[in-house]
Design an enzyme around this catalytic site. Structure first.
Site, mmCIF file in Angstrom:
data_model
loop_
_atom_site.group_PDB
_atom_site.id
_atom_site.type_symbol
_atom_site.label_atom_id
_atom_site.label_comp_id
_atom_site.label_asym_id
_atom_site.label_seq_id
_atom_site.Cartn_x
_atom_site.Cartn_y
_atom_site.Cartn_z
ATOM 1 N N GLU A 1 26.256 19.950 5.320
ATOM 2 C CA GLU A 1 27.088 21.158 5.209
ATOM 3 C C GLU A 1 28.558 20.813 4.932
ATOM 4 O OE1 GLU A 1 25.495 23.699 4.872
ATOM 5 O OE2 GLU A 1 23.764 23.761 6.212
ATOM 6 N N HIS B 1 29.713 24.300 13.265
ATOM 7 C CA HIS B 1 28.500 25.051 12.913
ATOM 8 C C HIS B 1 27.448 24.766 13.977
ATOM 9 C CE1 HIS B 1 24.925 26.438 10.940
ATOM 10 N NE2 HIS B 1 24.480 25.224 10.684
ATOM 11 N N HIS C 1 23.640 26.200 16.010
ATOM 12 C CA HIS C 1 22.437 27.032 15.944
ATOM 13 C C HIS C 1 22.325 27.799 17.269
ATOM 14 C CE1 HIS C 1 20.433 24.331 12.629
ATOM 15 N NE2 HIS C 1 21.577 24.884 12.246
ATOM 16 N N GLU D 1 36.703 41.022 27.010
ATOM 17 C CA GLU D 1 37.747 40.208 26.371
ATOM 18 C C GLU D 1 37.423 39.769 24.944
ATOM 19 O OE1 GLU D 1 39.281 37.356 29.172
ATOM 20 O OE2 GLU D 1 39.722 38.961 30.586
ATOM 21 N N HIS E 1 20.078 31.685 10.796
ATOM 22 C CA HIS E 1 20.408 30.250 10.764
ATOM 23 C C HIS E 1 21.376 29.845 11.879
ATOM 24 C CE1 HIS E 1 21.493 26.518 8.159
ATOM 25 N NE2 HIS E 1 21.823 26.321 9.413
HETATM 26 P P1 13P Z 1 22.981 18.082 9.028
HETATM 27 O O1 13P Z 1 22.070 17.251 9.897
HETATM 28 O O2 13P Z 1 22.981 17.590 7.607
HETATM 29 O O3 13P Z 1 24.355 18.194 9.628
HETATM 30 O O4 13P Z 1 22.346 19.549 8.931
HETATM 31 C C1 13P Z 1 22.082 20.284 10.086
HETATM 32 C C2 13P Z 1 22.242 21.736 9.869
HETATM 33 O O5 13P Z 1 22.464 22.464 10.816
HETATM 34 C C3 13P Z 1 22.127 22.286 8.490
HETATM 35 O O6 13P Z 1 22.589 23.604 8.439
HETATM 36 ZN ZN ZN Z 2 22.486 24.618 10.394
#
Ligand code: 13P
Ligand code: ZN
Length: 272
Positions: free
Chosen positions: A116, A140, A142, A170, A211
């Site tokens: 990413e 980023h 999950h 808040e 995602h």
């Molecule tokens: P990477 O292992 O390449 O960082 O990818 C993980 C991910 O969350 C892709 O969206």
């Molecule tokens: Zn991801």
């Protein structure tokens, strides 16, 4: 002394461990990047090897020319960042044109920066411009509850913002700029980077449907805190929906009063 004695590296390891403990980073899920200050780049210099080859970024990020970033590796587990950083993360440098990067530390044994990286550098570029260089972190994750909501709520930033603001008093103070939503897209390339970048112009939080979440911030602590706040709100919303939905809530007027008391501009775009 090793590179791991430098404060920003220690902070990075702490945040990766905290995020792993939150349950946001199964297997290699998620990635984190940090733009070094000039002083940090000088402190890291004696560990850096500028000799490696350049790789195209996939987009042009001119204002990041010659910047250094500490980045997690592709396919690497966030939970392993504290076990061996140089195997699982590295420092990259962007070239003069803002079109290529090279690995200058870490990512040993043929490892590569996160898949990413294009979305991260695009978002860094926009935030650096917008905040006069203050923002240094893109994260980023999950995040389970936020992802769950993208199967149930309309994929509309205004709806997500208002619903999540209502779940914790808040929230509008922590993310007054609201949330942007990217509909499901193939991850890991220039197309999703461009869509994320557009939304980063107005928001510090961008949700990728089905995602995960992208958060931007000044420091590792603040970016982690932002991710945590949004995800906690999403958890409350999942619980509320599971209990049959809201019977009462925070009103638009309540939000206006909150904005006044906390001296934060709460956009009327999200109120009725
Ligand atoms: P990477 O292992 O390449 O960082 O990818 C993980 C991910 O969350 C892709 O969206
Ligand atoms: Zn991801």
């Amino acid at each position: 002394m090793t590179i791991e004695d430098i404060k920003f590296v220690q902070n990075f390891k702490k945040i990766t461990n905290d995020a792993w403990l939150k349950g946001w980073h199964e297997r290699n899920g998620g990635n984190i990047t940090y733009r070094l200050t000039e002083e940090e780049a000088v402190a890291a210099k004696k560990f850096i090897n500028e000799g490696s080859a350049y790789t195209p970024i996939g987009v042009t990020v001119k204002n990041l020319a010659n910047d250094y970033f500490l980045v997690t590796g592709s396919g690497k587990f966030i939970r392993n960042m504290t076990v061996c950083l140089e195997e699982n993360a590295g420092i990259i440098k962007v070239d003069e044109k803002g079109e290529n990067y090279k690995i200058v530390w870490g990512l040993i044994n043929g490892a590569r920066p996160t898949s990413e990286i294009t979305s991260h550098l695009m978002s860094h570029s926009i935030k650096k411009e917008k905040t006069n260089g203050a923002y240094r972190v893109i994260m980023h994750s999950h995040t389970t509850n936020t992802i769950a909501l993208t199967f149930v709520l309309p994929l509309d930033g205004k709806v997500f913002t208002r619903q999540l603001w209502e779940m914790a008093t808040e929230c509008p103070v922590v993310f007054p700029g609201g949330i942007g939503i990217v509909p499901w897209m193939v991850p890991g390339g220039a197309a999703i980077a461009e869509e994320t970048g557009k939304l980063m112009n107005d928001h510090d939080v961008v949700i990728w449907a089905h995602h995960g979440m992208f958060c931007a911030g000044e420091s590792l602590d603040l970016t982690f805190g932002l991710m945590d706040t949004v995800e906690k709100s999403a958890e409350i919303l999942v619980k509320v929906l599971s209990m049959g939905g809201k019977k009462q809530t925070i009103t638009s007027q309540n939000f206006r009063d909150l904005g006044k008391a906390f001296k934060v501009h709460i956009s009327e775009d999200y109120l009725d």
